[in-house]
Design a protein around this motif. Structure first.
Motif, short mmCIF file in Angstrom:
data_model
loop_
_atom_site.label_atom_id
_atom_site.label_comp_id
_atom_site.label_asym_id
_atom_site.label_seq_id
_atom_site.Cartn_x
_atom_site.Cartn_y
_atom_site.Cartn_z
N PRO A 181 0.84 -1.21 0.00
CA PRO A 181 0.00 0.00 0.00
C PRO A 181 0.87 1.25 0.00
O PRO A 181 1.86 1.33 0.72
CB PRO A 181 -0.79 -0.12 1.31
CG PRO A 181 0.02 -1.02 2.18
CD PRO A 181 0.84 -1.91 1.30
N LEU A 182 0.48 2.22 -0.85
CA LEU A 182 1.19 3.51 -0.86
C LEU A 182 0.42 4.49 0.02
O LEU A 182 -0.73 4.26 0.39
CB LEU A 182 1.27 4.04 -2.30
CG LEU A 182 1.90 3.07 -3.31
CD1 LEU A 182 2.01 3.74 -4.69
CD2 LEU A 182 3.28 2.61 -2.85
N GLY A 183 1.06 5.58 0.38
CA GLY A 183 0.43 6.58 1.25
C GLY A 183 -0.54 7.46 0.48
O GLY A 183 -0.48 7.52 -0.76
N ARG A 210 -2.11 10.71 -4.39
CA ARG A 210 -2.41 12.00 -5.04
C ARG A 210 -1.38 12.32 -6.10
O ARG A 210 -1.70 12.77 -7.20
CB ARG A 210 -2.43 13.13 -4.00
CG ARG A 210 -3.82 13.42 -3.42
CD ARG A 210 -3.85 14.75 -2.68
NE ARG A 210 -2.94 14.76 -1.53
CZ ARG A 210 -3.23 14.22 -0.35
NH1 ARG A 210 -4.40 13.63 -0.14
NH2 ARG A 210 -2.37 14.28 0.65
N HIS A 211 -0.10 12.08 -5.78
CA HIS A 211 0.99 12.36 -6.71
C HIS A 211 0.83 11.52 -7.98
O HIS A 211 1.00 12.01 -9.10
CB HIS A 211 2.32 12.06 -6.01
CG HIS A 211 3.53 12.48 -6.80
ND1 HIS A 211 4.82 12.28 -6.36
CD2 HIS A 211 3.66 13.06 -8.02
CE1 HIS A 211 5.66 12.72 -7.27
NE2 HIS A 211 5.01 13.20 -8.28
N ARG A 243 -1.01 11.28 -13.72
CA ARG A 243 -1.97 10.56 -14.55
C ARG A 243 -1.55 9.10 -14.77
O ARG A 243 -1.61 8.57 -15.88
CB ARG A 243 -2.16 11.25 -15.91
CG ARG A 243 -2.75 12.64 -15.76
CD ARG A 243 -2.80 13.38 -17.07
NE ARG A 243 -3.47 14.68 -16.89
CZ ARG A 243 -4.79 14.84 -16.93
NH1 ARG A 243 -5.59 13.81 -17.14
NH2 ARG A 243 -5.31 16.04 -16.75
N LEU A 244 -1.06 8.48 -13.70
CA LEU A 244 -0.66 7.08 -13.80
C LEU A 244 -1.76 6.20 -13.23
O LEU A 244 -2.29 6.46 -12.15
CB LEU A 244 0.64 6.85 -13.04
CG LEU A 244 1.86 7.60 -13.60
CD1 LEU A 244 3.09 7.35 -12.75
CD2 LEU A 244 2.12 7.17 -15.04
N GLY A 245 -2.14 5.16 -13.98
CA GLY A 245 -3.18 4.23 -13.54
C GLY A 245 -2.62 2.82 -13.45
O GLY A 245 -1.40 2.61 -13.62
N LYS A 261 -9.60 6.79 -4.73
CA LYS A 261 -9.57 8.13 -4.16
C LYS A 261 -8.66 8.13 -2.93
O LYS A 261 -8.99 7.54 -1.90
CB LYS A 261 -10.99 8.55 -3.78
CG LYS A 261 -11.22 10.04 -3.83
CD LYS A 261 -12.68 10.36 -3.60
CE LYS A 261 -12.86 11.76 -3.04
NZ LYS A 261 -12.43 12.81 -3.96
N GLY A 262 -7.49 8.78 -3.04
CA GLY A 262 -6.60 8.91 -1.89
C GLY A 262 -5.90 7.63 -1.49
O GLY A 262 -5.34 7.53 -0.40
#
Lengths: 242, 242
Positions: free
Chosen positions: B21-23, B28-29, B34-36, B59-60
């Motif tokens: 998991p990322l923070g 947001r970064h 625009r990376l998916g 989201k977040g």
């Protein structure tokens, strides 16, 4: 506590008791310091630093009287040419110039690299600002000569740089050792924010510039001048005394 | 073009296909970039850097999937302890920390010198800010370990610093040569804006800290860390390969 020091571009031959006019901004600065006639100063003249005292002050003007040469030499034992990249972010120069002066560069040469991308129209105004920063840093750091800040040159000027010992900061994957410093004039350069192109590096290497590495991380352009000059000053301080 | 790199304090033992998991700020970064799902990333885990791809975004929040260890080591060959002075102007730390990280410090130790005069009440908030600057600089410079930023210690802690090779930047009038770098752990220090007191210097010298000079001008505290680390990295790059 060191005395206030002023850079004065006074071109006459200095002698004891000679009267040296200070600039209007320096006169204002003396007012802020509440210094009046008789106060002790140091002047950095083009020929070197002098002890002086304040002879006369008035609205926006001041005159100093030379007392004796300071007999102080804080210059590096070799000419040190800092060939620094013009950068897209011209404020980088504002930030790194004080360190470049403190660490002993004797000549500061802005270089237009392929990836420099500076706003050329803004450089002329910036040069005046950079001159003032260089003078201020000389006053603060007690340099005894003012380094010459030259007008920008294109990259190709580096390929005929008239100094035998030349270093370029570059990330090399090899285990090649850094060059030892010889007690001879030294020029150094590094790339702008986007780095030196491969073609530029090859041209520099072919022209005899030696790669220097400062570790394995990626350095921002902002960090390079102080780190390189720190390396040079450490190496100069490691040479056996002459 | 290098991949976006994120520092993730993920303490599990990393393995291929593990989900990390990322923070929320990193999520947001990624949105700004625009990376998916499927986008390639690099994660700097406490155990080292990994190639990863983006598994899920929302989201977040965002999750990455580990692909393979990068097998990259950009760390200096020796521990490098930067024992830097707390300063009256705490923003000096904001300015010099990125360079200190890029130039390979492995431990960053704030030291309270006699002339440090910091606003102690503001240090706690600053430490959080400095942590973030250190992490950001690791991401930018591709460090492969995050240097440890310690809580401030009083000056006397330097007198029992548990590392044999110790340098202190100090203006010496003598013609003493700089110490040669040995391929052993190194600690270095320098004074705050007002300098190291004579008593402090004598205590450091008695405790085996070796003086290092970086030229004859007066250096601002702001210039010292990058110049000293540049010296260290140059010397490390000059050692014969093992």
């Amino acid at each position: 506590m060191s005395l206030p020091r002023f850079v004065v571009p006074w071109t006459e031959s200095p002698a004891e008791n000679a009267l040296v006019p200070l600039g209007p901004e320096q006169a204002r600065h003396l007012g802020v310091l509440r210094l009046g006639p008789g106060a002790a100063l140091e002047l950095l003249l083009p020929s070197g630093p002098w002890r002086a005292d304040l002879a006369e002050t008035g609205k926006g003007r001041a005159t100093a009287r030379l007392v004796a040469p300071l007999g102080e030499d804080r210059e590096p034992p070799i000419p040190l040419h800092a060939c620094l990249p013009l950068t897209a972010q011209l404020s980088l120069w504002d930030d790194w110039l004080p360190g470049v002066v403190e660490l002993g560069a004797t000549l500061i040469q802005p270089v237009l690299y392929a990836r420099s991308e500076p706003d050329i129209r803004r450089i002329e105004a910036r040069m005046e600002r950079w001159e003032r920063i260089v003078v201020g840093a000389c006053e603060q750091s007690h340099r005894t000569r003012i380094p010459e800040l030259r007008s920008p040159v294109p990259f190709r000027a580096l390929l005929e740089w008239p100094i035998p010992q030349r270093w370029v900061a570059y990330e090399l994957a090899t285990g090649q050792a850094n060059p030892a410093l010889k007690p001879e004039p030294l020029a150094f350069t590094h790339g702008p924010e986007g780095g030196i192109t491969e073609g530029e590096f090859e041209a520099l290497a072919a022209a005899g510039w030696q790669p220097v590495t400062l570790g394995r991380s990626i350095l921002r352009a902002a960090t390079c001048p102080s780190a390189l000059l720190g390396a040079v000053q450490y190496a100069l301080g490691s040479l056996p005394s002459p």
